[in-house]
Enzyme design. Structure first.
Site, short mmCIF file in Angstrom:
data_model
loop_
_atom_site.label_atom_id
_atom_site.label_comp_id
_atom_site.label_asym_id
_atom_site.label_seq_id
_atom_site.Cartn_x
_atom_site.Cartn_y
_atom_site.Cartn_z
N ARG A 1 -9.25 -3.09 16.04
CA ARG A 1 -9.61 -2.77 14.66
C ARG A 1 -10.37 -4.00 14.17
NH1 ARG A 1 -5.30 -0.95 10.12
NH2 ARG A 1 -5.53 -3.12 9.53
N LYS B 1 0.80 -1.23 0.00
CA LYS B 1 0.00 0.00 0.00
C LYS B 1 0.83 1.28 0.00
CE LYS B 1 -0.91 -0.80 4.86
NZ LYS B 1 -1.93 -1.30 5.77
#
Ligand SMILES: *Cc1c(COP(=O)(O)O)cnc(C)c1O
Length: 351
Positions: free
Chosen positions: A128, A35
């Site tokens: 998360r 990413k």
């Protein structure tokens, strides 16, 4: 044309090799997370050459960019319902925590006549993505019923939202869960994915619980740092990426703005230090391209003053910088993310 980001492919290969070798010694495969460089094929290919076992990205657009590379690809952000069809198309494996979505993946995989592999994410404290420990077995049993889904592994993500550092204790839980799944269902999972670059220090000190056989890492490879404590990994390069920007104005001006101070372009009230008159330079790069605080000038005589959408202002007092000159920077992770994403920044590869 400036600004440009220069990417040293030999240096990133060297970093990757060090990380892969150290992991391999302990029986751990590496998923290279792309990413930070938007899965640019030039870089992805360099990492595959350096021995990573999988390529991973949070975004399908990025996985699509590397679809020509012959290696298994992992979608590392749990998929949305609306993207389920493309997940089957562009990834071989996906990380998941929602049964509803997994069922949808099964449906599209069936349509495509494919078996899609999934890794179930477990919540171990960082808050998360992840299934609660007490719900894992129920989910596994439901997944077993899906003909076009293969339960490939379990995984955890730490140090991302809650800042929780991986330890033998919290990662040990993942091993316990794996054993419980095996006992209760007979499934032998192939991948036990123990987190990101913040787990690497446990590889280095030999304390990564036995049984963890995969790490998903970006930062160790691109910056040569483990991210639990921010330590440099021995032998790696921290200058794979450098940014070059051009001076478009250079003048001696006041160090404090004149007039009543309201809000800047981003709604903050700026504060200034009175240094009298200083030599200021403006670079043609801004917040649309980078993260101000992540830009570290290589020339120690330069001080970064501030940044708006398209202008980056420097204090270059005592230097010879003039318009047309190039200023070079090292970067941190957030600056790298933005620079690689910005279409206004040229990408230049050094071989
Ligand atoms: C971003 C990400 C990683 C890689 O993180 P690094 O700190 O760059 O190693 C791994 N797993 C998931 C789920 C991620 O979102």
């Amino acid at each position: 044309m400036y600004p440009k980001i220069k990417i040293d492919l030999n240096k990133i290969k060297a970093n990757c090799k060090i990380v892969v070798d150290q992991c391999e010694e302990k029986g751990i495969s590496v998923t290279a997370i792309m990413k930070s460089f938007c899965a640019r094929p030039e870089i992805a290919e360099a990492l595959v050459e350096s021995g990573v076992k999988y390529l991973g990205d949070a975004r399908l657009e990025n996985l699509k960019r590397v679809s020509h590379i012959n290696i298994e690809k992992i979608l590392i952000r749990i998929p949305s319902k609306s993207a389920a069809k493309d997940v089957i198309k562009y990834s071989d494996i996906s990380l998941n925590s929602e049964l509803e979505v997994i069922k949808l993946l099964n449906q599209y995989a069936a349509e495509e006549n494919k078996i899609h592999k999934i890794v179930l994410m477990v919540e171990l404290g960082d808050l998360r993505e992840g299934i609660l420990e007490e719900d894992i077995l129920d989910v596994v049993k439901e997944v077993q019923k899906l003909k076009n889904i293969k339960l490939f592994g379990i995984g955890v993500n730490l140090t991302c939202y809650g800042g929780v550092i991986p330890t033998p204790k919290n990662l040990g839980k993942l091993i316990e869960i794996n054993e419980k799944i095996k006992m209760e269902t007979g499934i032998e999972l192939e991948m036990i994915s123990g987190g990101n670059s913040s787990s690497y220090y446990l590889v280095q000190n030999g304390k990564l619980p036995i049984g963890i056989n995969n790490l998903r890492m970006g930062e160790t490879i691109v910056f040569g740092t483990e991210s639990a404590y921010g330590e440099r990994i021995k032998g790696t390069h921290n200058d794979v990426f450098t940014v070059e920007a051009e001076i478009i104005e250079s003048k001696v001006k006041n160090s404090i703005p004149e007039g009543e101070i309201g809000f800047d372009a981003f709604g903050n009230k700026p504060v200034f230090e009175d240094l009298g008159k200083i030599k200021r330079a403006i670079l043609s790069i801004g917040r649309q391209d980078t993260e101000f605080s992540g830009m570290i000038p290589l020339d120690e005589n330069i001080q970064c003053l501030g940044c708006s959408s398209d202008h980056f202002i420097l204090n270059v007092t005592g230097t010879d910088y003039k318009i047309g000159d190039i200023v070079k920077f090292r970067l941190n992770y957030s600056a790298l993310l933005k620079l690689m994403t910005s279409e206004y920044v040229n990408k230049e590869y050094i071989n």
